[in-house]
Every structure is written in C-alpha cells, then in structure tokens.
Design a protein around this motif. Structure first.
Motif, mmCIF file in Angstrom:
data_model
loop_
_atom_site.group_PDB
_atom_site.id
_atom_site.type_symbol
_atom_site.label_atom_id
_atom_site.label_comp_id
_atom_site.label_asym_id
_atom_site.label_seq_id
_atom_site.Cartn_x
_atom_site.Cartn_y
_atom_site.Cartn_z
ATOM 1 N N VAL A 368 -25.394 45.505 58.944
ATOM 2 C CA VAL A 368 -24.744 45.355 60.348
ATOM 3 C C VAL A 368 -25.035 44.317 61.228
ATOM 4 O O VAL A 368 -24.143 43.782 61.837
ATOM 5 C CB VAL A 368 -25.369 46.627 61.137
ATOM 6 N N HIS A 369 -26.496 43.780 61.047
ATOM 7 C CA HIS A 369 -26.514 42.681 61.906
ATOM 8 C C HIS A 369 -26.020 41.129 61.299
ATOM 9 O O HIS A 369 -26.161 40.306 62.283
ATOM 10 C CB HIS A 369 -28.056 42.434 62.188
ATOM 11 N N LEU A 370 -25.668 41.196 60.068
ATOM 12 C CA LEU A 370 -25.343 40.061 59.567
ATOM 13 C C LEU A 370 -23.633 40.156 59.364
ATOM 14 O O LEU A 370 -22.979 39.042 59.076
ATOM 15 C CB LEU A 370 -25.626 40.033 58.183
ATOM 16 N N ARG A 371 -22.977 41.041 60.254
ATOM 17 C CA ARG A 371 -21.496 41.090 60.341
ATOM 18 C C ARG A 371 -20.836 39.734 61.083
ATOM 19 O O ARG A 371 -20.009 39.090 60.744
ATOM 20 C CB ARG A 371 -21.120 42.228 60.879
ATOM 21 N N ASN A 372 -21.579 39.365 62.186
ATOM 22 C CA ASN A 372 -21.352 38.160 62.986
ATOM 23 C C ASN A 372 -22.047 36.971 62.856
ATOM 24 O O ASN A 372 -21.963 35.953 63.617
ATOM 25 C CB ASN A 372 -21.568 38.727 64.613
ATOM 26 N N ILE A 373 -22.636 36.833 61.473
ATOM 27 C CA ILE A 373 -23.637 35.663 61.275
ATOM 28 C C ILE A 373 -22.853 35.079 60.055
ATOM 29 O O ILE A 373 -22.354 35.848 58.999
ATOM 30 C CB ILE A 373 -25.060 35.922 61.145
ATOM 31 N N LYS A 374 -22.613 33.594 60.116
ATOM 32 C CA LYS A 374 -21.948 32.924 58.961
ATOM 33 C C LYS A 374 -23.232 32.646 57.977
ATOM 34 O O LYS A 374 -23.991 31.899 58.215
ATOM 35 C CB LYS A 374 -21.280 31.783 59.362
ATOM 36 N N THR A 375 -23.381 33.471 56.893
ATOM 37 C CA THR A 375 -23.952 33.340 55.812
ATOM 38 C C THR A 375 -23.667 32.679 54.702
ATOM 39 O O THR A 375 -22.521 32.421 54.248
ATOM 40 C CB THR A 375 -24.653 34.979 55.309
ATOM 41 N N ASP A 376 -24.721 32.167 53.995
ATOM 42 C CA ASP A 376 -24.355 31.427 52.820
ATOM 43 C C ASP A 376 -24.356 32.335 51.476
ATOM 44 O O ASP A 376 -24.718 33.486 51.484
ATOM 45 C CB ASP A 376 -25.482 30.318 52.497
ATOM 46 N N GLU A 377 -23.660 31.787 50.250
ATOM 47 C CA GLU A 377 -23.657 32.799 49.287
ATOM 48 C C GLU A 377 -24.924 33.212 48.419
ATOM 49 O O GLU A 377 -25.027 34.094 47.881
ATOM 50 C CB GLU A 377 -22.599 32.114 48.336
ATOM 51 N N SER A 378 -25.956 32.330 48.874
ATOM 52 C CA SER A 378 -27.105 32.310 48.134
ATOM 53 C C SER A 378 -27.896 33.340 48.662
ATOM 54 O O SER A 378 -28.970 34.015 48.141
ATOM 55 C CB SER A 378 -27.907 31.164 47.971
ATOM 56 N N LEU A 379 -27.596 34.090 49.983
ATOM 57 C CA LEU A 379 -28.424 35.232 50.552
ATOM 58 C C LEU A 379 -28.106 36.455 49.882
ATOM 59 O O LEU A 379 -26.921 36.874 49.353
ATOM 60 C CB LEU A 379 -27.713 35.175 52.007
ATOM 61 N N ASP A 380 -29.326 37.107 49.541
ATOM 62 C CA ASP A 380 -29.271 38.127 49.004
ATOM 63 C C ASP A 380 -30.185 39.310 50.104
ATOM 64 O O ASP A 380 -31.129 39.296 50.250
ATOM 65 C CB ASP A 380 -30.246 38.253 47.651
ATOM 66 N N VAL A 381 -29.288 40.262 50.245
ATOM 67 C CA VAL A 381 -29.660 41.274 51.548
ATOM 68 C C VAL A 381 -30.738 42.203 50.881
ATOM 69 O O VAL A 381 -31.613 42.336 51.535
ATOM 70 C CB VAL A 381 -28.499 41.946 51.831
ATOM 71 N N GLU A 382 -30.628 42.616 49.623
ATOM 72 C CA GLU A 382 -31.623 43.385 48.957
ATOM 73 C C GLU A 382 -32.887 42.887 49.046
ATOM 74 O O GLU A 382 -34.013 43.374 49.268
ATOM 75 C CB GLU A 382 -31.172 43.950 47.661
#
Length: 670
Positions: A368-382
């Motif tokens: 939910v909080h990452l919806r408006n953040i530009k993240t990199d492909e290397s990010l693993d939410v788990e």
C-alpha cells in the motif's frame, strides 16, 4: 469532473474595520470644527449687537435654515476685549449668536450700514447640523457596536474558538460522503479480521432490514483496542469514507474543560446532534482521556469533573433514553484502565483488537505504501517484511518515506533495496556517527563484544537469526547487532534462555578475550535482568517457584504494595541471579569452544566495520536450525501440484495467548 481551481486569497473583512472608519470620521469632524486658527464664542443677541455697533466687526456670515444663526469676525482690538487675550497673526476670533430669521436680521444689517456701525462684507450660507448630530449620537453608536462585539466574542461567532455561551457545546466535527475524508477500506492493508468487524457495522447502517428481519439488533458500539500505530484511527477514517451516513468525530480530551459541568453538557449536546441526524456514527478517539475507571485510588484524589462526564456518557450510551440509529465507535491503546461499566455489553457490544501486523499483513502494508514510490526492480517486498518484525503500520509508512528521502538525498532516480535497508537501520538504531572519535583499544573492545553476540546466537537453536553486525557508532550505541526475531504466538522456556544467553555473549567475550569488563554491556544487562524477572515472577518458569505469576494485567489491583512477602522477594531475587549466572557461564562455554571463529569474526569487524550473515556463515558454516519465518515463506511458495503437507502437531492448550514477539533491537554499547 474538473479539478477545483485554487481560490484567490482576498482581503478578509473584520469588524475592527468599522471601528476604524467611525473613529476616522469623528476625528475629521472634530478637527474640522475645532481648527486651531479659529476661536469661537457663542454670545447673546444683545451683546452681538453691541459688538457690531462698536465698529469692531469686519465680516458677518449669516447661516440660514431651520436654526438660523450669525457669526461676526472681530478685529484685533475688539477681540482682545471680548476674549481677554492677545491673538497671534493668522488666528481669527469669531462670536456667534442665534437670530430670529435671516430676513429680519438683514434689515438690521442694513440699518447698521446706514448708521456707519458696520462697513464689512455680508455672506449667506446654508446651516448644517450634521456635525452636531453626529456628536450627539456618536457615543450611542460606539456603545452599541461595542456591545455587539462583546456578544459575538462570547458566542464564538466571529471565527474564535468559542465563548462563554458555546463552552457547553460539542466540538465534534461532522463528515459526510462528500467531505474531505476519502479513505476507504481498500486503503487499509492487513487487519483483515478487524476490518471485517468494522465493515459489518457499516453494513448494519446501509442495510439494517437484512439483520432486523431475523430478530437481530444493531450493535450500539464497538471499541478498537491495540498498540499505537496499528491503524485504529485509519479504520475509523475508512468507516467515515465508506458509510453513507453522518460521521461525528472528536477526541476524548474535547470533553474535558476547566469549567464544572461542561464535559457532561458537551456529551449531552453531542448525542442530541447525533439523534437528530440518526442513523449516524459517533467516533471518540483516545476515549481513555474521559473513560478512566472511577474511584480506584481515592487517596490520590479524584477528578470529579471527569467522573461526571463519564457518568453522563454512560447514561447517554445506554440509559432510559433511546439512541436508536446511533453507533458509537471508539479507539484506545489503554483498554486496561477503562471503567468496567463502559466496557459492558449494551454500551460497547464489541471489542475489536487491532494487533501488530504479522508477516503477511506487513507485506500488504508495504504494498500500500509503495504505490506512490518509484522503486527499483531489485526490491523484494517479502524480504522487507521479514526484516521488520514487530513494526506497526505507522512504522512501515515511516520506513517507506525514509527510504525515499535517502534515495533523493543521493540523487537516485528510483528507491533501491539498499535505501530501504538504510532506512530500517536508521529507524531502529539511529543515525550513523562516523565522526565520533574512538581509540583503537575501544574499537577492538567493541568488535570483540559484538562478535561475542554473533558467535553465541549463531550456535543456539532458539536465538534470533543474525542479519548484520556493525561497530560504527549509531545513535547512543557504539556498536549494534541486528537480528530477525521469530514471530511466535507462545514462547517456550528454552527460547527465553537462549535469548538471555546470546544477550550475555558480549559481556562474556569481554571477560574471556580482553581479561576485563566494561560499561558497554549496560543495555544487555538491563534487558537480561528484566527478562529473568519476567520468567520468575510472571511466567512461572522457575524450578524453585513454579506455576506462580504476580503479574496484574489490569494494572489496578496491587497499587503500590507487593503481592508477596519479603521472604518470597528474596527467593525471586535468588532465582533471577541463578538464571543469569547459568546463562552467563553457558555463553562463556560456547565462546571457548568457538574461540578461533570468534577471533576471525572480530578481526573482520575491525577491518570492515560491518559484517553480514554471509560472513558469519563463511566462518562457522551454515546455521543448523532454520527459522520459522523461513519455514512460513517456504510453505507459501510451494507449488500447488505438490501433495498435501503433513499435519502440524497440535499446540498445547493455553488459556490466554502470550505475545512475546520482540522487536528487532540494537545492542547498546554506550
């Protein structure tokens, strides 16, 4: 729908402007009628006639109208006699008088001219009594304006925060479906059970016939209970956004006032407004400010005004009056201090516990909080969810925001995995202080201390898995170690003993490999002592004092007295000392067994200042025990084609769940 254009800020009208205009007008009239260059004196008609016949008048002005009058301009000699003073050049002495009529006075002027008494000019002007009229009514106008100003201030209608007449009015804010709150249940991640309960309350108001046809009654109230930051107020905002009924929102402290009887008056006014707009929802945030238990400590002094407010709240929620269609929603993180009459069925029919999010809930909250953040492909939410055990929803929101700030600080185009790791470290341990001066001896002592924690925890079954160890000062700590606590619903004795042993690993390493101890283990000793006392006095995990618990979950029963004798206190102290000493010796034995690996780990820390799980695994080999978190993710990632996994052994039956899940903590070496 076109976006609303920003309104231009205009000049705001104020009642003080009217006062300023009145004062300017009066001042202008005053200075116009009271010119310093003119000296006036009103005299009787016969004296006026004598002044003219004396030959000292240079000019006559006749004012016609309803109240005719005449003004005579005197020369210096006559002015000195009349006013009895010497006039400077430029000043004009004048005498005035009332006349019967302009026509009769003109004939008198003609006679004076024929007799040679008056040789000056005559001028006719229309008289005006505006100035005199204004001066006569001005005091009354100012008095009335001042009275209106005072009354508005007392009633709070001029933009103030309220006055004497509105002090007993409710301060609740009313929201509707077209209001500023646009939060819905889709914005609330995790909290699936609590959200289901709250959604049902909204459904009661939308479709009450579905439940009343079966004989059910709409619940009168629901109490949201949970630690700070878990989303209680967010759930209430979602209710305000979802429900198509009026939503009253206020804080428990809004009832409290210095005036006697105001709290109860505000409660009555709140429920009066709610009944008028029923069906509706009333949300009281932090209800413990007004709902604290009554009369529990009479010797400490009681707040009668707060108790009167609570009594009125109890009566309004479930008394002789009818509150059909009004649902009370409240939130608190101190349910243990609330009055029992407030918690009974009929007032708060449901208590919804909003707990800290578990692993799956944290994944949903991160999404939910990452919806408006530009993240990199290397990010693993788990992986992020695994690294933040014990974090509340507010903590996770802070992590995401801090990571975005860190990435922006380094001029990155997207937020990467390392930015989130730095954000977690920043929130848990504090800001890095690489500029802090430490000697080589202190640096080696810190490295041996932190390596001791890592070595002992790596070889204990129930110890939390290691993530990272650093000797860079951070916050108040000179060194820190990050672990990944296992998320357990119940904790066995062996897990608490292993945690105690790994916490004492730093002090044991100092004694073994340095030959002396330091103040660096202050935080470790504090945590170990509290844990040992909890095991003996709360959990009944002592062999000498088994099955005894002196913990009061309500926080009100024991007060300032102890629930045990002095002899029992000595036994508790002795058991605490025994547990700590046994685990300290156990930590020393583990360090002696793996002394070479500990030394290599300390040297790596000194040279690199930070080590990770891979470094410890390279020195000591793979860890023998897999964490429960790994097992959870492994079971979730199993393909559906696999056969059904074996049944999980039944857990022992316990009467109450005990949440012993620790947060990721840093080791304080201050």
């Amino acid at each position: 729908m076109e976006p609303k254009r920003p309104q231009k800020k205009g000049i705001k009208f104020s009642i003080f402007w009217m006062y300023a205009v009145i004062l300017l007008i009066l001042g202008g009239i005053y200075f116009a009628d009271n010119d310093n260059t003119v000296s006036k004196e009103n005299v009787e008609y016969n004296k006026f006639e004598q002044y003219v016949m004396s030959g000292g008048v240079t000019k006559i002005v006749v004012y016609t109208g309803e109240d005719p009058s005449a003004a005579a301009f005197l020369n210096d000699s006559l002015a000195k006699v009349v006013f009895k003073k010497q006039f400077s050049p430029g000043q004009q002495p004048i005498v005035t008088t009332n006349i019967p009529s302009a026509d009769s006075f003109q004939s008198k002027i003609d006679q004076w001219q024929q007799d040679g008494y008056f040789k000056g000019s005559v001028k006719y002007e229309k008289s005006s009594n505006i100035s005199s009229m204004i001066w006569s009514i001005a005091p009354f106008v100012l008095l009335i304006a001042f009275w209106f100003f005072i009354m508005k201030r007392m009633s709070g209608k001029d933009g103030g925060s309220g006055g004497v007449f509105s002090v007993g009015k409710s301060k609740a804010k009313i929201f509707d479906k077209d209001g500023p709150i646009q939060v819905t249940f889709k914005d609330v991640a995790g909290l699936s059970e609590a959200k289901t309960e709250v959604e049902e309350i909204v459904e009661f108001l939308k479709n009450p016939k579905r439940y009343t046809d079966l004989g059910g009654k709409i619940p009168k109230g629901a109490l949201l209970v949970g630690p700070p930051g878990t989303g209680k107020t967010l759930l209430a905002k979602a209710v305000a956004g979802e429900a198509n009924v009026p939503f009253f929102s206020m804080s428990g402290s809004d009832f409290v006032e210095m005036f006697v009887g105001v709290g109860a008056s505000r409660v009555r006014d709140l429920f009066r407004q709610a009944k008028e707009k029923a069906p509706c929802i009333v949300f009281i945030d932090e209800i413990d400010a007004v709902g604290r238990a009554r009369g529990k400590k009479p010797n400490m002094g009681a707040n009668d005004e707060r108790e009167n407010t609570l009594n009125q709240l109890l009566t309004e929620m479930d008394g002789f009056g009818s509150n059909s269609g009004v649902i009370i929603l409240a939130a608190t993180n101190r349910a243990d201090i609330l009055d029992k009459a407030l918690l009974r069925a009929g007032r708060f029919d449901r208590q919804i516990y909003v707990d800290l999010p578990d692993l799956n809930d944290r994944v949903a909250i991160f999404n939910v909080h990452l919806r408006n953040i530009k993240t990199d492909e290397s990010l693993d939410v788990e992986t992020l969810a695994r690294q933040t055990p014990g974090f509340s929803g507010a903590d996770i929101a802070n992590v995401c925001n801090e990571a975005a700030l860190i990435a922006a600080r380094h001029n990155k185009s997207s937020v990467q995995r390392q930015d989130f790791n730095d954000a977690v470290d920043r929130i848990i341990g504090g800001l890095e202080k690489r500029s802090k001066i430490t000697t080589d001896e202190e640096k080696r002592s810190i490295a041996i201390h932190e390596a001791g924690h890592a070595t002992v925890s790596w070889h204990l079954r129930y110890a939390s898995p290691l993530i990272k160890v650093t000797i860079v000062p951070r916050g108040k700590a000179l060194g820190a170690a990050w672990y990944l606590p296992e998320e357990r619903q119940i904790t066995p004795t062996e897990a608490l003993l292993d945690e105690m042993c790994s916490t004492l690993g730093g002090r044991a390493a100092e004694e073994l490999f340095l030959g002396h101890i330091s103040t660096g283990a202050a935080n470790d000793l504090e945590r170990v002592t509290k844990l040992a006392y909890a095991m003996v006095a709360y959990y009944g995990m002592s062999s000498k004092l088994p099955n005894l618990s002196y913990y009061d979950s309500t926080g009100q029963q024991y007060g300032l007295s102890k629930p045990y004798s002095e002899e029992r206190a000595k036994d508790i102290d002795a058991e605490v000392s025994r547990l700590i000493n046994e685990q300290y010796e156990r930590a020393k034995q583990i360090l002696k067994q793996y002394a070479s690996g500990h030394g290599e780990l300390a040297d790596t820390l000194i040279s690199r200042e930070v080590i990770f799980t891979e470094d410890v695994e390279r020195i000591f080999g793979p860890r023998q025990w897999k964490s429960r978190t790994d097992e959870i993710f492994a079971s979730q990632n199993e393909p559906k084609a696999l056969p059904t996994p074996p049944a999980i052994p039944a857990l022992p039956d316990v009467s109450e769940e005990t949440d012993n899940t620790p947060k990721a903590e840093s080791t304080d070496n201050d």
